[in-house]
Design an enzyme around this catalytic site. Structure first.
Site, PDB file in Angstrom:
ATOM      1  N   ASN A   1      25.724  62.881   9.173  1.00 30.22           N
ATOM      2  CA  ASN A   1      25.308  62.349   7.873  1.00 30.22           C
ATOM      3  C   ASN A   1      25.285  60.821   7.930  1.00 30.22           C
ATOM      4  OD1 ASN A   1      28.000  61.418   7.494  1.00 30.22           O
ATOM      5  ND2 ASN A   1      28.590  63.312   6.448  1.00 30.22           N
ATOM      6  N   ARG A   2      25.027  60.207   6.790  1.00 28.18           N
ATOM      7  CA  ARG A   2      24.868  58.757   6.749  1.00 28.18           C
ATOM      8  C   ARG A   2      26.129  58.030   7.240  1.00 28.18           C
ATOM      9  NH1 ARG A   2      21.377  55.855   3.118  1.00 28.18           N
ATOM     10  NH2 ARG A   2      21.160  57.758   1.858  1.00 28.18           N
TER      11      ARG A   2
ATOM     12  N   GLU B   1      28.757  59.256   8.987  1.00 30.94           N
ATOM     13  CA  GLU B   1      29.059  59.578  10.378  1.00 30.94           C
ATOM     14  C   GLU B   1      28.177  58.784  11.331  1.00 30.94           C
ATOM     15  OE1 GLU B   1      30.376  64.218   9.431  1.00 30.94           O
ATOM     16  OE2 GLU B   1      28.353  63.738  10.125  1.00 30.94           O
TER      17      GLU B   1
ATOM     18  N   ASP C   1      27.206  72.237   6.699  1.00 26.90           N
ATOM     19  CA  ASP C   1      27.191  73.518   7.425  1.00 26.90           C
ATOM     20  C   ASP C   1      25.872  74.247   7.220  1.00 26.90           C
ATOM     21  OD1 ASP C   1      29.763  72.996   8.234  1.00 26.90           O
ATOM     22  OD2 ASP C   1      30.709  74.327   6.776  1.00 26.90           O
TER      23      ASP C   1
END
Length: 514
Positions: free
Chosen positions: A210-211, A213, A280
């Site tokens: 994601n952004r 991470e 997920d």
């Protein structure tokens, strides 16, 4: 609405997918948050329901089952009650747990969530309590896990790694599995954990950070799509990846390929109730699509749909293909995508009927559109959930002896005009003189025709009734028909020509005298 994505979902098949990662048990306690406790300044939750759900990599496996994949779970649990609950729940939903091993030195990871409702409204998370050990697996346990997994890799269509940093996804385990998967030509998709050294994901097919991470992995903030593309290129290069999906929450997914090509796949705005499980769901959707050989850009589009549906739910829930199809069918429609060949249209009809939608079919030449057509098509659309208009091809119109100058407009023109009408969901062109063959293939729930027909005068009525469908005439708009319209046009042209001749007589020029 992307009709292309509907076809893509219907071609996913039932791939074999292995999920490797940290198994987590999610326990929920639901109740009403009535008041502040007299003992301390905390919310008093009056419990009314308890629930157990699969979390972490186990949740990814469960979501894959919801997407109709054949799933093998690979991971580690403790020798405890919660470990048994996780494995039993996985097996109940159809997951093969032959690659789940136990480790007596660690507990099964459990997340206990307390969900409170205020005045019977939407519930919100009040508190979460975790029980876990996140130390890496010891060498003996790692070897046992690898010896269990490696023989199963060649039979998989994809491997998904769900890393929650609970100790299962060690550098050695990942490197060994990624190498074996590369040799077996099995794609590996990784949902990485923030704070981890991303070098241990090297050689995977793709990652889905994601952004936040992504920002931590590349060392700079990902504020917009350009930052995401730059980060994706860096990750592809540093980790030898085929492509990277950077999930940008409400902005969609930024896709970057190893050759540097990048694209932002936007998502439509939704009501966000709970982001739990969205990552997920994105991983599961990309995994199923990748296993089925879907192109990376379409993987991102499908992941946007599934992830969007997930955040509209409270807690972690599975999203089915039918829900994705329903979401796509309810979306905005692009005119050019409404005109479909019969084979594709049949798949769409099947999808809609499985969702309980009533499919209506009508047919005609629709050579010159007029108010009579529009009126009866509006009536036809109101009869069901989906309206299909079958249009005679140019050759078919000529075979009906409509006249030497018919059709006035070609089949592509007529189909596009009909597709532009909001109430029409699909347009299909047929070459036969009657729509009987088309009706036999599509099997609409209702066949309608504009005009003062008796049921037996509507072509194809017997086919429709043979499988339990309905047939209905919708009447006409008085004083209007294509023949009348063309007659008025021709009369108007003749009158105009006569009028022009009278006003502007053509005479030879006069010679001047002398």
């Amino acid at each position: 609405m992307s009709y292309h994505l509907i076809n893509t979902i219907q071609k996913l098949g039932h791939p074999k997918i292995m999920v490797l990662g940290d198994l987590i048990l999610d326990r929920y306690t639901w109740g009403n948050a009535e008041r502040i406790s007299q003992e301390a300044p905390v919310i008093l939750l009056r419990e009314d329901t308890q629930e157990v759900r699969l979390g972490g990599a186990a949740n990814v496996a469960n979501m894959l089952i919801g997407l109709e994949a054949e799933v093998t779970m690979a991971g580690v649990t403790g020798i405890d009650l919660d470990g048994g609950v996780v494995k039993e729940a996985l097996e109940e939903c159809g997951v093969n747990c032959s690659a789940v091993i136990t480790d007596p030195s660690r507990p099964t990871t459990v997340k206990q969530r307390f969900m409170g409702r205020a005045q019977q409204r939407h519930p919100h998370q009040i508190l979460r309590v975790d029980r876990e050990v996140n130390t890496p697996l010891d060498q003996a346990t790692s070897e046992t896990l690898l010896n269990t997994i490696l023989p199963l890799i060649p039979e998989q269509h994809a491997i998904l790694v769900s890393d929650y940093a609970k100790g299962v996804c060690t550098p050695n385990v990942l490197a060994t599995i990624i190498k074996a998967a590369r040799i077996a030509n099995v794609p590996v998709i990784v949902d990485p954990c923030p704070g981890q050294d991303y070098l241990m994901y090297s050689g995977a097919t793709a990652i889905t950070p994601n952004r936040l991470e992504t920002s931590r992995a590349v060392g700079f903030d990902v504020k917009n799509k350009e930052d995401a593309f730059r980060a994706g290129r860096q990750l592809c290069l540093d980790l030898c990846l085929d492509f990277v999906f950077v999930t940008l929450d409400s902005d969609g997914i930024a896709l970057t390929l190893a050759d540097g090509a990048s694209e932002l796949l936007p998502t439509r705005k939704r009501e966000v109730y709970d982001i739990t499980g969205a990552g997920d769901m994105v991983l599961a959707t990309i995994g199923v699509g990748c296993a089925a050989g879907i192109a990376p850009d379409d993987l991102a589009r499908l992941a946007n749909v599934a992830g969007g549906l997930e955040v509209e739910q409270i807690g972690v829930v599975t999203i089915s293909r039918e829900e994705m199809l329903a979401d796509l069918l309810m979306g905005s429609r692009v005119t050019s995508e409404k005109v479909l060949p019969l084979e594709e249209l049949q798949r769409h009809v099947v999808a809609r009927q499985k969702l309980g939608q009533k499919v209506v079919l009508t047919n005609g030449c629709f050579d010159v559109m007029h108010i009579g057509h529009v009126s009866y098509l509006e009536q036809a659309a109101a009869e069901g959930d989906c309206l299909i208009v079958a249009v005679n091809s140019d050759d078919s119109v000529r075979s009906l002896n409509k006249g030497p100058d018919r059709p006035i407009f070609g089949q592509d023109h007529r189909a596009s005009m009909l597709a532009a009408l909001e109430g029409i969901d699909y347009v299909v062109v047929f070459d036969e003189s009657t729509p009987c063959e088309l009706i036999s293939v599509l099997k609409p729930d209702l066949l309608v025709k504009g005009g003062t027909y008796q049921k037996e005068e509507i072509v194809g009525w017997e086919i429709v009734e043979s499988y339990g469908g309905e047939v209905k005439a919708l009447g006409i708009t008085p004083g209007i028909s294509t023949t009348q319209v063309l007659g008025m046009i021709r009369s108007s042209q003749v009158s105009e020509n006569l009028s022009t001749t009278k006003k502007f007589p053509i005479e030879p020029p006069k010679r001047k005298a002398g």
